[in-house]
Each structure stands twice: as structure tokens, then as C-alpha cells.
Design a protein around this motif. Structure first.
Motif, PDB file in Angstrom:
ATOM      1  N   UNK A 214     -13.597 -16.828  76.083  1.00 44.82           N
ATOM      2  CA  UNK A 214     -12.932 -17.485  74.952  1.00 44.82           C
ATOM      3  C   UNK A 214     -13.166 -18.992  74.988  1.00 44.82           C
ATOM      4  N   UNK A 215     -13.259 -19.617  73.817  1.00 46.50           N
ATOM      5  CA  UNK A 215     -13.403 -21.077  73.783  1.00 46.50           C
ATOM      6  C   UNK A 215     -12.062 -21.767  73.964  1.00 46.50           C
ATOM      7  N   UNK A 216     -12.058 -22.964  74.527  1.00 49.02           N
ATOM      8  CA  UNK A 216     -10.814 -23.739  74.590  1.00 49.02           C
ATOM      9  C   UNK A 216     -10.252 -23.971  73.195  1.00 49.02           C
ATOM     10  N   UNK A 217      -8.944 -23.901  73.074  1.00 48.89           N
ATOM     11  CA  UNK A 217      -8.300 -24.098  71.781  1.00 48.89           C
ATOM     12  C   UNK A 217      -7.805 -25.500  71.545  1.00 48.89           C
TER      13      UNK A 217
ATOM     14  N   UNK B 170     -19.026 -23.994  70.410  1.00 49.79           N
ATOM     15  CA  UNK B 170     -17.919 -23.937  71.380  1.00 49.79           C
ATOM     16  C   UNK B 170     -18.355 -24.291  72.784  1.00 49.79           C
ATOM     17  N   UNK B 171     -19.655 -24.207  73.080  1.00 55.18           N
ATOM     18  CA  UNK B 171     -20.139 -24.586  74.407  1.00 55.18           C
ATOM     19  C   UNK B 171     -20.258 -26.099  74.569  1.00 55.18           C
ATOM     20  N   UNK B 172     -20.013 -26.858  73.500  1.00 50.03           N
ATOM     21  CA  UNK B 172     -20.183 -28.312  73.558  1.00 50.03           C
ATOM     22  C   UNK B 172     -18.974 -29.044  74.115  1.00 50.03           C
ATOM     23  N   UNK B 173     -17.889 -28.338  74.402  1.00 49.48           N
ATOM     24  CA  UNK B 173     -16.658 -29.024  74.810  1.00 49.48           C
ATOM     25  C   UNK B 173     -16.843 -29.903  76.037  1.00 49.48           C
ATOM     26  N   UNK B 174     -17.719 -29.506  76.948  1.00 55.51           N
ATOM     27  CA  UNK B 174     -17.851 -30.272  78.184  1.00 55.51           C
ATOM     28  C   UNK B 174     -18.482 -31.638  77.944  1.00 55.51           C
ATOM     29  N   UNK B 175     -19.054 -31.836  76.740  1.00 55.43           N
ATOM     30  CA  UNK B 175     -19.588 -33.147  76.380  1.00 55.43           C
ATOM     31  C   UNK B 175     -18.599 -33.959  75.555  1.00 55.43           C
ATOM     32  N   UNK B 176     -17.965 -33.349  74.545  1.00 51.34           N
ATOM     33  CA  UNK B 176     -17.054 -34.159  73.737  1.00 51.34           C
ATOM     34  C   UNK B 176     -15.726 -34.398  74.433  1.00 51.34           C
ATOM     35  N   UNK B 177     -15.442 -33.667  75.509  1.00 52.14           N
ATOM     36  CA  UNK B 177     -14.234 -33.932  76.278  1.00 52.14           C
ATOM     37  C   UNK B 177     -14.483 -34.858  77.467  1.00 52.14           C
ATOM     38  N   UNK B 178     -15.716 -35.300  77.648  1.00 50.00           N
ATOM     39  CA  UNK B 178     -16.011 -36.182  78.774  1.00 50.00           C
ATOM     40  C   UNK B 178     -15.799 -37.633  78.360  1.00 50.00           C
ATOM     41  N   UNK B 179     -15.701 -38.501  79.332  1.00 48.67           N
ATOM     42  CA  UNK B 179     -15.518 -39.925  79.065  1.00 48.67           C
ATOM     43  C   UNK B 179     -16.821 -40.696  79.253  1.00 48.67           C
TER      44      UNK B 179
ATOM     45  N   UNK C 275     -28.586 -35.275  74.483  1.00 53.77           N
ATOM     46  CA  UNK C 275     -27.577 -34.275  74.136  1.00 53.77           C
ATOM     47  C   UNK C 275     -26.179 -34.744  74.513  1.00 53.77           C
ATOM     48  N   UNK C 276     -26.071 -35.620  75.509  1.00 53.39           N
ATOM     49  CA  UNK C 276     -24.757 -36.170  75.856  1.00 53.39           C
ATOM     50  C   UNK C 276     -24.183 -36.940  74.664  1.00 53.39           C
ATOM     51  N   UNK C 277     -25.003 -37.802  74.086  1.00 52.45           N
ATOM     52  CA  UNK C 277     -24.541 -38.569  72.944  1.00 52.45           C
ATOM     53  C   UNK C 277     -24.303 -37.700  71.724  1.00 52.45           C
ATOM     54  N   UNK C 278     -25.226 -36.784  71.476  1.00 50.98           N
ATOM     55  CA  UNK C 278     -25.138 -35.935  70.296  1.00 50.98           C
ATOM     56  C   UNK C 278     -23.911 -35.018  70.359  1.00 50.98           C
ATOM     57  N   UNK C 279     -23.757 -34.316  71.461  1.00 53.76           N
ATOM     58  CA  UNK C 279     -22.654 -33.358  71.582  1.00 53.76           C
ATOM     59  C   UNK C 279     -21.330 -34.040  71.871  1.00 53.76           C
ATOM     60  N   UNK C 280     -21.385 -35.247  72.414  1.00 49.01           N
ATOM     61  CA  UNK C 280     -20.153 -35.982  72.639  1.00 49.01           C
ATOM     62  C   UNK C 280     -19.621 -36.639  71.386  1.00 49.01           C
ATOM     63  N   UNK C 281     -20.486 -36.767  70.365  1.00 48.98           N
ATOM     64  CA  UNK C 281     -20.110 -37.488  69.157  1.00 48.98           C
ATOM     65  C   UNK C 281     -19.852 -36.568  67.968  1.00 48.98           C
ATOM     66  N   UNK C 282     -20.781 -35.653  67.688  1.00 45.06           N
ATOM     67  CA  UNK C 282     -20.680 -34.861  66.457  1.00 45.06           C
ATOM     68  C   UNK C 282     -21.134 -33.415  66.649  1.00 45.06           C
ATOM     69  N   UNK C 283     -20.588 -32.696  67.625  1.00 45.29           N
ATOM     70  CA  UNK C 283     -21.045 -31.320  67.828  1.00 45.29           C
ATOM     71  C   UNK C 283     -20.764 -30.417  66.635  1.00 45.29           C
TER      72      UNK C 283
ATOM     73  N   UNK D  57     -18.514 -19.808  81.649  1.00 44.30           N
ATOM     74  CA  UNK D  57     -17.683 -20.962  81.326  1.00 44.30           C
ATOM     75  C   UNK D  57     -16.925 -20.733  80.021  1.00 44.30           C
ATOM     76  N   UNK D  58     -15.727 -21.274  79.877  1.00 48.75           N
ATOM     77  CA  UNK D  58     -15.005 -21.158  78.606  1.00 48.75           C
ATOM     78  C   UNK D  58     -15.872 -21.620  77.435  1.00 48.75           C
ATOM     79  N   UNK D  59     -15.880 -20.826  76.355  1.00 47.65           N
ATOM     80  CA  UNK D  59     -16.664 -21.178  75.187  1.00 47.65           C
ATOM     81  C   UNK D  59     -18.127 -20.812  75.275  1.00 47.65           C
ATOM     82  N   UNK D  60     -18.543 -20.204  76.369  1.00 46.51           N
ATOM     83  CA  UNK D  60     -19.919 -19.754  76.566  1.00 46.51           C
ATOM     84  C   UNK D  60     -19.934 -18.229  76.547  1.00 46.51           C
TER      85      UNK D  60
END
Length: 373
Positions: A141-144, A298-307, A234-242, A134-137
Motif C-alpha cells: 500500500x502507498x503512504x496516505x 506512489x513510489x516517488x514518496x521517498x523523494x518528495x518527503x526528503x529534505x 530524478x531527485x529534483x524531478x520527483x522531489x518537486x512535481x511527481x 517498499x510502501x507504494x511499490x
């Protein structure tokens, strides 16, 4: 955009391994808080023993060599270098299959699983296996920028399979892969023959609870008590302040090890101790990969980019099979999927079941795809 596919080989500099060992030597250990077992998190005695093993006995070079036995490549898609394994079966009628790992895992999730698919015994269904990171894993490369989601990853996977010359193929996914694998079918409707999901389809929402039978309600209640449903959010943690937490995971191998141990312990749905579900060296290979590539943040994007959290819904473009149906409810899953494979009694295992029960998982996946051909 270049469509070149470049060979890749893992070669971690020795200085990085020496640095890891030095940091483990200099760890500043906290005292043990009051409370039974894992009630306050990973016990100090457990983590000290595991960290000592990581420092003194775990040999990255042995596992690096094992990973390098799989043909690996890089190719640029959507502005990112995507790392992937590509293991072709010697069987002439093998079906191409793209496997998608979850978080906090990596392509290491499938190292005991790939040969079971690519080189089966007794004339069973064989697969040409593609395992992207996965991107960032790991080495992808991580998403920019923000705005990434499962659908965007799925479009990358579809393009990757096109570049590899595969016109008809299957998709598999667990954890975040359970969102990506159906999205590949949506993105490449004329090319995906079937979608195989570890689990998560047909889980009831609040509006569904009144429709459940007593047995279904009881099964979902038991699920809701499990550690992976009630542990560290981890959803809350990585979605808020990774970014905040990434400093510790990136700088301290003990912090990184504690985080990974906590999550793999919570994800252990089979009820066995973690070290019995997943071999210690396999677990530490995954932890080391995150540490050595610096990808905890960089692997946290799938949480902070979710709704917000929602169970995977699936799709109706291609037939769907699952490894573990209950406590999902088939009639609920069939609202959004054409379910053709819904076993009731597959052996239970870790959330990352391909690491825990690779033989059982491979057999069930093969049964699903064999019925489609």
C-alpha cells in the motif's frame, strides 16, 4: 492493528494485459532529435524496438508464474498492507536476512539472487530470505500522508521480522535500501547481527575534499563523471512535481518504458550496455510490475518527503560490510560505522548489482555474514 499474515498470489487480470498491448499499438512516436547516441535521452530507434518486444514477445504470464514460485504474503503494519516474499532455507542453521530494494526497482531486483542465499551449494552459509516491497511499490500500500522516511520503513521491517518469529537477523540494502538497512539496526539494536550495503558509504562531502589523498580524489572525480551522477535529476524531478509526471507514466506505457530505460541506462555503473548488464525480460518484468500496479507516482514518496540528497551515513549499532568500498573512503565511513568488510576489488556491475552479478554479490554477502557467526 491485526497481526495476521495472509498468503498472496499475483493474478493480473487479462484485461489489464490486453489494455497494455492496445496502448503500445496506439503509441504516438516523436521524431529523433539531433545529437549523438543517448545525448538527448533514449534514442527513438532503441525504444521502438524495445516497445515492440514488450508488446509482441515478452510474456507476462511466464514471469508472473516465476514470481509466484516464491511464497508471498501481505500483513498490515503502520496502517499499510506490506507485501513480502518469505523463502525459508532447508538448512537448519540458516540466518534470517531481510533484503531491501531501491528505486526504480522492486522485489524483482532479487529474483535471481534469492535461491543463491536460501539454497547454497557446498555447505556455504544459508539464509532465510525476507524481501518486503517498499510502501507504494508494487503490491504494498502507498503512504496516505507525507512524512515518511527510511527510519519509518525500518521500523516496519523490524516489526515484520518480529511477526515472522526472527529474533536475530541480518539486513541488506542498496540504493534506497542503503538507507533503510542501517536504520533497521538502529530500530532493532538487540536483533540485528550485521548490516550489508551495496555501496555509498564513506563518500566525501565538501568539507572532506581537502583531506583526500591524490588517489582518493581521482577516484571520486571519476565517479562524478558517471552517467548516474550526471543524468536526469530524478531527485529534483520527483522531489518537486511527481504528480505532474505521474500522469504520463500512468497513462502511457511508452512514456513509462522510456523513463525506466533512461534511469537503468544511467545507473549502469559497470560500463556494459544495459541489455548485457540486466536481462531484457528481467528489466521488463520490473517495468511491467510498475505499470500493472500503477505505482509510478506512489513510489516517488521517498523523494518528495526528503529534505535533500545526502549519501547514506550508516550506524554503529551492528557491524557493517559493503560490496563495493571505493570510491568511498573507508576512514570516512568509519566515522559513522563499524566497518568489518571493505573489499577493494569486487567485480564492478550495474547499480542494481544483484540483477547484474547475483553470484558475485551473493558470495560477498555470504563472506561478510559468515565472519560474524
Amino acid at each position: 492493528m491485526s497481526e495476521d499474515i495472509r498468503q498472496f498470489r499475483i493474478e493480473i487480470p487479462q484485461a489489464e494485459l490486453d489494455n497494455l498491448r492496445s496502448r503500445l499499438d496506439l503509441a504516438r512516436w516523436p521524431g529523433q532529435l539531433p545529437g549523438e547516441g543517448w545525448s538527448r535521452g533514449v534514442p527513438v530507434s532503441y525504444l521502438k524496438e524495445l516497445a515492440t518486444y514488450w508488446r509482441d514477445e515478452f510474456d507476462w504470464r511466464v514471469h508472473e508464474s516465476r514470481l509466484n514460485e516464491f511464497p508471498q504474503y501481505l500483513t498490515e503494519i503502520d496502517g499499510l498492507d506490506i507485501h513480502f516474499l518469505h523463502v525459508r532455507s532447508p538448512e537448519p542453521d540458516a540466518l534470517p536476512l531481510v533484503l531491501t530494494h531501491g528505486w526504480p526497482n522492486s522485489f524483482v531486483e532479487f529474483v535471481d539472487f534469492i535461491d543463491l542465499l536460501a539454497r547454497p551449494r557446498n555447505g556455504e552459509q544459508a539464509f532465510h530470505v525476507v524481501v518486503p516491497s517498499l510502501p507504494g511499490f508494487g503490491f504494498s500500500s502507498p503512504p496516505g500522508e507525507t512524512g515518511w522516511n527510511a527510519a519509518r520503513v525500518a521500523r516496519i521491517w523490524a516489526e515484520l521480522m518480529r511477526r515472522l518469529g526472527y529474533d536475530r537477523y541480518g539486513t541488506q540494502g542498496g540504493d534506497f535500501g542503503a538507507y533503510v538497512a542501517p536504520a533497521v539496526a538502529t530500530a532493532a539494536a538487540d536483533h540485528v547481527v550485521g548490516v550489508y550495503i551495496t555501496g555509498g558509504l564513506g563518500f566525501p562531502g565538501q568539507d572532506d575534499m581537502s583531506q583526500l589523498t591524490d588517489d582518493e580524489r581521482e577516484a571520486f572525480a571519476e565517479l562524478s563523471k558517471q552517467d548516474w551522477m550526471n543524468g536526469v535529476d530524478h531527485h529534483g524531478l520527483l522531489g518537486t512535481a511527481p504528480q505532474t509526471f505521474a500522469y504520463g507514466w500512468h497513462d502511457s506505457p511508452v512514456a513509462a518504458l522510456a523513463w525506466m530505460t533512461q534511469k537503468f541506462h544511467e545507473f549502469n555503473a559497470g560500463g556494459k550496455p544495459l541489455e548485457q548488464a540486466i536481462a531484457r525480460d528481467l528489466f521488463l518484468t520490473n517495468v511491467s510490475l510498475y505499470w500493472l500496479t500503477g505505482t509510478f507516482g506512489s513510489s516517488a514518496w521517498l523523494y518528495y518527503d526528503s529534505t535533500g540528497f545526502s549519501w547514506p551515513e550508516g550506524q554503529k549499532v551492528a557491524p557493517t560490510g559493503v560490496y563495493s568500498g571505493p570510491p568511498g573512503v573507508r576512514r570516512l565511513a568509519e566515522r559513522d560505522n563499524t566497518i568489518v568488510h571493505w573489499p577493494e576489488h569486487n567485480p564492478e556491475g550495474h547499480h542494481f548489482v544483484a540483477m547484474d552479478r547475483p553470484d558475485d554479490y551473493a558470495a560477498d554477502l555470504r563472506a561478510f555474514f559468515a565472519a560474524l557467526r
